[in-house]
Scaffold this active site. Structure first.
Site, short mmCIF file in Angstrom:
data_model
loop_
_atom_site.label_atom_id
_atom_site.label_comp_id
_atom_site.label_asym_id
_atom_site.label_seq_id
_atom_site.Cartn_x
_atom_site.Cartn_y
_atom_site.Cartn_z
N ARG A 26 -0.93 -27.25 -10.08
CA ARG A 26 -0.42 -25.99 -9.51
C ARG A 26 -0.76 -24.81 -10.40
O ARG A 26 -1.14 -23.73 -9.92
CB ARG A 26 1.10 -26.08 -9.36
CG ARG A 26 1.57 -26.97 -8.23
CD ARG A 26 3.08 -27.06 -8.24
NE ARG A 26 3.57 -27.91 -9.32
CZ ARG A 26 4.77 -27.80 -9.87
NH1 ARG A 26 5.58 -26.83 -9.51
NH2 ARG A 26 5.15 -28.64 -10.80
N ASP B 120 4.53 -34.73 -6.43
CA ASP B 120 5.44 -33.93 -5.62
C ASP B 120 5.45 -34.43 -4.18
O ASP B 120 4.48 -35.05 -3.72
CB ASP B 120 5.02 -32.46 -5.65
CG ASP B 120 5.28 -31.81 -7.00
OD1 ASP B 120 6.23 -32.23 -7.68
OD2 ASP B 120 4.54 -30.88 -7.37
N TYR C 161 -7.84 -35.79 -9.46
CA TYR C 161 -7.23 -35.23 -8.25
C TYR C 161 -8.29 -34.54 -7.40
O TYR C 161 -9.26 -34.00 -7.92
CB TYR C 161 -6.17 -34.18 -8.60
CG TYR C 161 -5.02 -34.66 -9.42
CD1 TYR C 161 -3.87 -35.18 -8.83
CD2 TYR C 161 -5.05 -34.57 -10.81
CE1 TYR C 161 -2.81 -35.61 -9.59
CE2 TYR C 161 -3.98 -35.00 -11.59
CZ TYR C 161 -2.86 -35.52 -10.97
OH TYR C 161 -1.80 -35.94 -11.74
N ASP D 40 2.83 -23.65 -4.95
CA ASP D 40 2.42 -24.66 -3.98
C ASP D 40 3.01 -24.32 -2.61
O ASP D 40 3.70 -23.29 -2.46
CB ASP D 40 2.85 -26.06 -4.46
CG ASP D 40 4.37 -26.22 -4.60
OD1 ASP D 40 5.11 -25.60 -3.82
OD2 ASP D 40 4.81 -26.96 -5.49
#
Length: 260
Positions: free
Chosen positions: A184, A47, A76, A90
């Site tokens: 998310r 994103d 991540y 988010d």
């Protein structure tokens, strides 16, 4: 094999550290411009607010293998804002709920994260590129229409706390997971488990399959003098990249896509 990936039919893989504020396709456009070829694609969307490793394939030979590069596990590091939920899960969405954050010690946080580790089912979020009747879910969500999609199998291999700031109610985590895992959604699950809600405020991909961000080219460098030379200096021939990936395998979450 020719020494320049702009040669017709060549296949090369580039590792780029995407900066915040740019879409994944913006990086693809920059690589196209620097190499002077159209056959360029990436193996796994990040994103715009997210940063980190983007695997970019250039040339006909390499782009044919994009799916292969997308199947590996991902790592991540992420930051969660506890006590605040947003419409998109988010920082790009509107705040839809707030709640007081309970006093949390490390034992409580570790227990929460441990309970969310392992094989599980995860439904794609409303704001995602998963298709419904030919249109991405986010197209419906922007019109106020919520589409429920069936949960898909994923695996959270490891989920650990990297730090907690009780004054700001921000939790830092590191996640190693299968393809198709939405961080998310994981953030929202953590907030729900802790009893206060949460949303993702920071996200950085540090690894994808055998590739790590430590060996990537900074995305900002692609717009600077000498950007093409820096990009080419880090290129991997497609045969070498495929050797690193190893034999094609099917894992949990593979069909869910690379979104976060």
């Amino acid at each position: 094999m020719a020494s320049d990936p702009a040669a017709a039919g060549e296949g090369w893989v580039f590792l780029v550290d995407k900066p915040a504020g740019l879409s994944s396709f913006a990086i693809v456009r920059r690589v196209r411009r620097l190499l002077g070829i159209k056959k360029v694609g990436h193996a796994g969307t990040l994103d715009p607010f997210a940063t980190g490793l983007l695997v970019v394939c250039a040339g006909r030979t390499a782009t044919r293998h994009i799916e292969r590069f997308m199947t590996g596990g991902k790592t991540y590091v992420a930051g969660l804002q506890l006590g605040v939920e947003t419409s998109t899960l988010d920082p790009e969405g509107a705040i839809i709920a707030t709640a007081p954050v309970p006093a949390l010690d490390r034992a409580a946080i570790d227990a929460c994260l441990a309970a969310l580790t392992g094989p599980q089912l995860q439904a794609p979020p409303a704001f995602s590129a998963v298709k419904h009747r030919g249109k991405p879910l986010y197209a419906y969500a922007r019109q106020g229409v919520h589409i429920d999609k069936a949960p898909r199998p994923i695996v959270i291999d490891t989920l650990v706390c990297r730090g907690y700031d009780p004054e700001r109610a921000q939790l830092d985590i590191e996640v190693r997971c299968s393809r198709g895992t939405y961080i998310r959604v994981l953030a929202a699950d953590i907030g729900r488990s802790l009893g206060c809600g949460a949303h993702l405020v920071r996200l950085r991909r540090t690894a994808s399959g055998p590739f790590t961000v430590d060996h990537s080219v900074p995305g900002e460098a692609l717009d600077q003098a000498g950007g093409r030379e820096r990009l080419l200096a880090g290129r991997l021939a497609i045969d070498e990249a495929l050797r690193l990936v190893g034999p094609a395998t099917v894992s949990a979450g593979q069909g869910a896509g690379p979104l976060v």
